[in-house]
Scaffold this motif. Structure first.
Motif, PDB file in Angstrom:
ATOM      1  N   LYS A   1      39.187  89.639  22.086  1.00  0.00           N
ATOM      2  CA  LYS A   1      39.671  89.311  23.251  1.00  0.00           C
ATOM      3  C   LYS A   1      38.981  88.047  24.003  1.00  0.00           C
ATOM      4  N   VAL A   2      37.651  88.194  23.992  1.00  0.00           N
ATOM      5  CA  VAL A   2      36.586  87.221  24.485  1.00  0.00           C
ATOM      6  C   VAL A   2      36.875  85.898  23.842  1.00  0.00           C
ATOM      7  N   PHE A   3      37.116  85.849  22.350  1.00  0.00           N
ATOM      8  CA  PHE A   3      37.087  84.841  21.622  1.00  0.00           C
ATOM      9  C   PHE A   3      38.385  84.248  21.756  1.00  0.00           C
ATOM     10  N   LYS A   4      39.296  84.966  21.482  1.00  0.00           N
ATOM     11  CA  LYS A   4      40.897  84.502  21.675  1.00  0.00           C
ATOM     12  C   LYS A   4      41.252  84.031  22.882  1.00  0.00           C
ATOM     13  N   MET A   5      40.796  84.684  23.790  1.00  0.00           N
ATOM     14  CA  MET A   5      41.344  84.095  25.220  1.00  0.00           C
ATOM     15  C   MET A   5      40.470  82.834  25.503  1.00  0.00           C
ATOM     16  N   THR A   6      39.434  82.808  25.015  1.00  0.00           N
ATOM     17  CA  THR A   6      38.547  81.510  25.182  1.00  0.00           C
ATOM     18  C   THR A   6      39.315  80.232  24.634  1.00  0.00           C
ATOM     19  N   CYS A   7      39.737  80.586  23.431  1.00  0.00           N
ATOM     20  CA  CYS A   7      40.374  79.775  22.407  1.00  0.00           C
ATOM     21  C   CYS A   7      41.781  79.364  23.104  1.00  0.00           C
TER      22      CYS A   7
ATOM     23  N   GLY B   1      29.593  73.147  23.124  1.00  0.00           N
ATOM     24  CA  GLY B   1      29.756  72.116  24.445  1.00  0.00           C
ATOM     25  C   GLY B   1      31.363  72.656  24.633  1.00  0.00           C
ATOM     26  N   ALA B   2      32.159  72.475  23.657  1.00  0.00           N
ATOM     27  CA  ALA B   2      33.746  72.777  23.781  1.00  0.00           C
ATOM     28  C   ALA B   2      33.990  74.250  24.177  1.00  0.00           C
ATOM     29  N   TRP B   3      33.426  75.120  23.613  1.00  0.00           N
ATOM     30  CA  TRP B   3      33.487  76.637  23.605  1.00  0.00           C
ATOM     31  C   TRP B   3      32.788  77.049  24.978  1.00  0.00           C
ATOM     32  N   SER B   4      31.920  76.442  25.450  1.00  0.00           N
ATOM     33  CA  SER B   4      30.929  76.665  26.645  1.00  0.00           C
ATOM     34  C   SER B   4      31.994  76.220  27.878  1.00  0.00           C
ATOM     35  N   GLN B   5      32.643  74.956  27.704  1.00  0.00           N
ATOM     36  CA  GLN B   5      33.209  74.724  28.809  1.00  0.00           C
ATOM     37  C   GLN B   5      34.476  75.564  28.868  1.00  0.00           C
ATOM     38  N   ALA B   6      35.378  75.596  27.849  1.00  0.00           N
ATOM     39  CA  ALA B   6      36.592  76.623  27.962  1.00  0.00           C
ATOM     40  C   ALA B   6      36.036  78.058  28.538  1.00  0.00           C
ATOM     41  N   TYR B   7      35.217  78.441  27.932  1.00  0.00           N
ATOM     42  CA  TYR B   7      34.512  79.927  28.369  1.00  0.00           C
ATOM     43  C   TYR B   7      34.461  79.993  29.991  1.00  0.00           C
ATOM     44  N   ASP B   8      33.668  78.956  30.530  1.00  0.00           N
ATOM     45  CA  ASP B   8      33.110  78.867  31.891  1.00  0.00           C
ATOM     46  C   ASP B   8      34.460  78.714  32.747  1.00  0.00           C
TER      47      ASP B   8
END
Ligand code: HEM
Length: 157
Positions: free
Chosen positions: A69-75, A136-143
């Motif tokens: 969920k965490v990975f997929k929703m961040t994606c 950076g891309a993952w961090s931005q989306a996750y944040d």
């Protein structure tokens, strides 16, 4: 909030790396949770599936579900940020996420712990494909996703 700039390149990096990690969910979900507990051992008791065990359980469906969920929703958030310039999680999903986390005793600083664990898992999974741009891309989306969940948790509190 103003429009968020999230580029096609960033979206592609997030999608590509999720495709790689998705190929071995048991391994990466285990790694992800091991990292969470290494960074914040006390977080263990919040998770129903970790409370009564000494080790991070292998092949636990709930553990895998949370990691995915965490990975997929961040994606998904990365895609929304590129397409719409904002997070577009449906209200009902956001309300559900707000209440689940509030009920489980999750606090704002825990979101930083999970972000660090996510970054470390990406590093592990991507090997030489990992770089600062991917992070950076993952961090931005996750944040942005975390911000939306935290805001919902405050509203419910
Ligand atoms: C439950 C997603 C961050 C702790 C859940 C559920 C979802 C979810 C969808 C419901 C599980 C299900 O229905 O199978 C997310 C997302 C996050 C996030 C997308 C970040 C972007 C966090 C953080 C913590 C946390 C930072 C705390 C370290 C929990 C706990 C549960 C839960 C304790 C209940 C699980 C159980 O005991 O079975 N989360 N979560 N989550 N989450 Fe998160």
């Amino acid at each position: 909030m103003g429009e968020i700039v999230f580029t096609e390149k960033q979206e592609a990096l997030v999608k590509e790396s999720w495709e790689i990690l998705k190929q071995d969910i048991p391994r990466y979900s285990l790694h992800f949770f091991s990292q969470i507990l290494e960074i914040a051992p006390a977080a263990k008791d919040m998770f129903s599936f970790l409370r009564d065990t000494d080790d991070v359980p292998h092949n636990n469906p709930k553990l895998k579900a949370h990691a995915v969920k965490v990975f997929k929703m961040t994606c998904e958030t990365a895609i929304q940020l590129r397409e719409k310039g904002k997070v577009a999680v449906p209200d009902t999903t956001l309300q559900y996420l707000g209440s689940v986390h509030l009920k489980s005793g999750v606090l704002d600083p825990h979101f930083e712990v999970v972000k660090e664990a996510l970054v470390r898992t990406l590093k592990e999974g991507l090997g030489e494909k990992y770089n600062e741009e991917v992070e950076g891309a993952w961090s931005q989306a996750y944040d942005h996703l975390a911000l939306a969940i935290k805001a919902e948790m405050k509203q419910e509190n």
